[in-house]
Motif scaffolding. Sequence first.
Motif, PDB file in Angstrom:
ATOM      1  N   GLY A  96       2.855   6.144  -5.667  1.00  0.00           N
ATOM      2  CA  GLY A  96       2.592   6.272  -7.095  1.00  0.00           C
ATOM      3  C   GLY A  96       1.364   7.108  -7.377  1.00  0.00           C
ATOM      4  N   ALA A  97       0.309   6.912  -6.582  1.00  0.00           N
ATOM      5  CA  ALA A  97      -0.904   7.712  -6.748  1.00  0.00           C
ATOM      6  C   ALA A  97      -0.620   9.192  -6.505  1.00  0.00           C
ATOM      7  CB  ALA A  97      -1.989   7.213  -5.797  1.00  0.00           C
ATOM      8  N   ALA A 105      -7.524   2.914  -4.771  1.00  0.00           N
ATOM      9  CA  ALA A 105      -8.600   3.834  -5.133  1.00  0.00           C
ATOM     10  C   ALA A 105      -8.786   4.918  -4.070  1.00  0.00           C
ATOM     11  CB  ALA A 105      -9.903   3.060  -5.331  1.00  0.00           C
ATOM     12  N   VAL A 106      -8.675   4.533  -2.812  1.00  0.00           N
ATOM     13  CA  VAL A 106      -8.782   5.513  -1.729  1.00  0.00           C
ATOM     14  C   VAL A 106      -7.633   6.513  -1.816  1.00  0.00           C
ATOM     15  CG1 VAL A 106      -8.663   5.818   0.778  1.00  0.00           C
ATOM     16  CG2 VAL A 106     -10.079   3.991  -0.194  1.00  0.00           C
ATOM     17  N   ALA A 107      -6.426   6.008  -2.023  1.00  0.00           N
ATOM     18  CA  ALA A 107      -5.257   6.887  -2.098  1.00  0.00           C
ATOM     19  C   ALA A 107      -5.342   7.828  -3.288  1.00  0.00           C
ATOM     20  CB  ALA A 107      -3.977   6.049  -2.175  1.00  0.00           C
ATOM     21  N   ALA A 108      -5.842   7.327  -4.419  1.00  0.00           N
ATOM     22  CA  ALA A 108      -5.893   8.127  -5.642  1.00  0.00           C
ATOM     23  C   ALA A 108      -7.143   9.000  -5.722  1.00  0.00           C
ATOM     24  CB  ALA A 108      -5.823   7.218  -6.860  1.00  0.00           C
ATOM     25  N   GLY A 109      -8.185   8.601  -5.005  1.00  0.00           N
ATOM     26  CA  GLY A 109      -9.441   9.347  -5.059  1.00  0.00           C
ATOM     27  C   GLY A 109     -10.221   9.138  -6.343  1.00  0.00           C
ATOM     28  N   VAL A 110      -9.887   8.070  -7.084  1.00  0.00           N
ATOM     29  CA  VAL A 110     -10.576   7.738  -8.339  1.00  0.00           C
ATOM     30  C   VAL A 110     -10.656   6.214  -8.446  1.00  0.00           C
ATOM     31  CG1 VAL A 110      -9.816   9.830  -9.562  1.00  0.00           C
ATOM     32  CG2 VAL A 110      -8.399   7.754  -9.652  1.00  0.00           C
ATOM     33  N   PRO A 111     -11.477   5.698  -9.356  1.00  0.00           N
ATOM     34  CA  PRO A 111     -11.531   4.240  -9.531  1.00  0.00           C
ATOM     35  C   PRO A 111     -10.147   3.674  -9.863  1.00  0.00           C
ATOM     36  CG  PRO A 111     -13.364   5.280 -10.655  1.00  0.00           C
ATOM     37  CD  PRO A 111     -12.466   6.391 -10.202  1.00  0.00           C
ATOM     38  N   ALA A 112      -9.895   2.451  -9.404  1.00  0.00           N
ATOM     39  CA  ALA A 112      -8.576   1.838  -9.590  1.00  0.00           C
ATOM     40  C   ALA A 112      -8.729   0.364  -9.932  1.00  0.00           C
ATOM     41  CB  ALA A 112      -7.722   2.008  -8.341  1.00  0.00           C
ATOM     42  N   PRO A 165       0.812  -1.221   0.000  1.00  0.00           N
ATOM     43  CA  PRO A 165       0.000   0.000   0.000  1.00  0.00           C
ATOM     44  C   PRO A 165       0.843   1.268   0.000  1.00  0.00           C
ATOM     45  CG  PRO A 165      -0.875  -1.590   1.565  1.00  0.00           C
ATOM     46  CD  PRO A 165       0.431  -2.147   1.100  1.00  0.00           C
ATOM     47  N   GLU A 166       1.957   1.254   0.711  1.00  0.00           N
ATOM     48  CA  GLU A 166       2.787   2.448   0.796  1.00  0.00           C
ATOM     49  C   GLU A 166       3.386   2.809  -0.568  1.00  0.00           C
ATOM     50  OE1 GLU A 166       2.137   0.514   4.553  1.00  0.00           O
ATOM     51  OE2 GLU A 166       3.130  -0.277   2.745  1.00  0.00           O
TER      52      GLU A 166
END
Length: 240
Positions: free
Chosen positions: A62-63, A98-105, A56-57
Amino acid sequence: MSQTAVGFIYPDHAAEDDYPYAAELLFASGEVRLEVTHIYGTDLHAVPELLDLGSPERLAAGAAQLAGLRPQAVVWACTSGSFVYGPDGAREQVRRLAVAAGVPASSTSFAFTRAAQSLGLERVAVAASYPQDVAGLFAEFLGAAGIEVLEMAGAGIDTAAEVGTLEREAVLDLAAANDRPEAEALLIPDTAMHTLRWIPDLEERLGKPVLTANQVTIWEGLRLVGHRAAHPALGTLFGA
């Protein structure tokens, strides 16, 4: 004109030039951008190292690198660094991305299962560059999605860097050696392997659809943003 961007988190460097090649074929007018950023860890095809690579880190980093490019979706462009977690772990990996990027993943492993399902494939062969133990985890991942692997032999290549040096004839030979007549398609799962420029050659030689890692990753990113694109040079998956 509003512009759509799809972000790809790619591990290290090997075959990332497949992405601008696809963008040039599909979106010459620039209406969709395929944005690639890189994260770094080991490039070993070994389970502990792959678990670390897809952590996750690292994916959150990357996000964060993609954030300024405002992607409408993000894909973890690594097959082994996703299927190594197993289906449940890979789903959690994507959820956290998706949570980290704030968009669908999504990830390349899910790109393979969704692409295969979109073509109605149930029985496939796999030409894997990985060592056998890692390749076996990909077969298990496909099996959990209802896709039977009829043939798969890992080529035993230890690093992504080495995979990235494979030339056209080596890739075609690897594919042919791992195909089976009864397989409905052949899958080539390593995003470190150059394949996009050779998909027509692969499909002509085998006489069936061929799904490759960077091909399905791009398709999955476009699916996430609701964009369908077609080009014959990208194979059956990108058919009209």
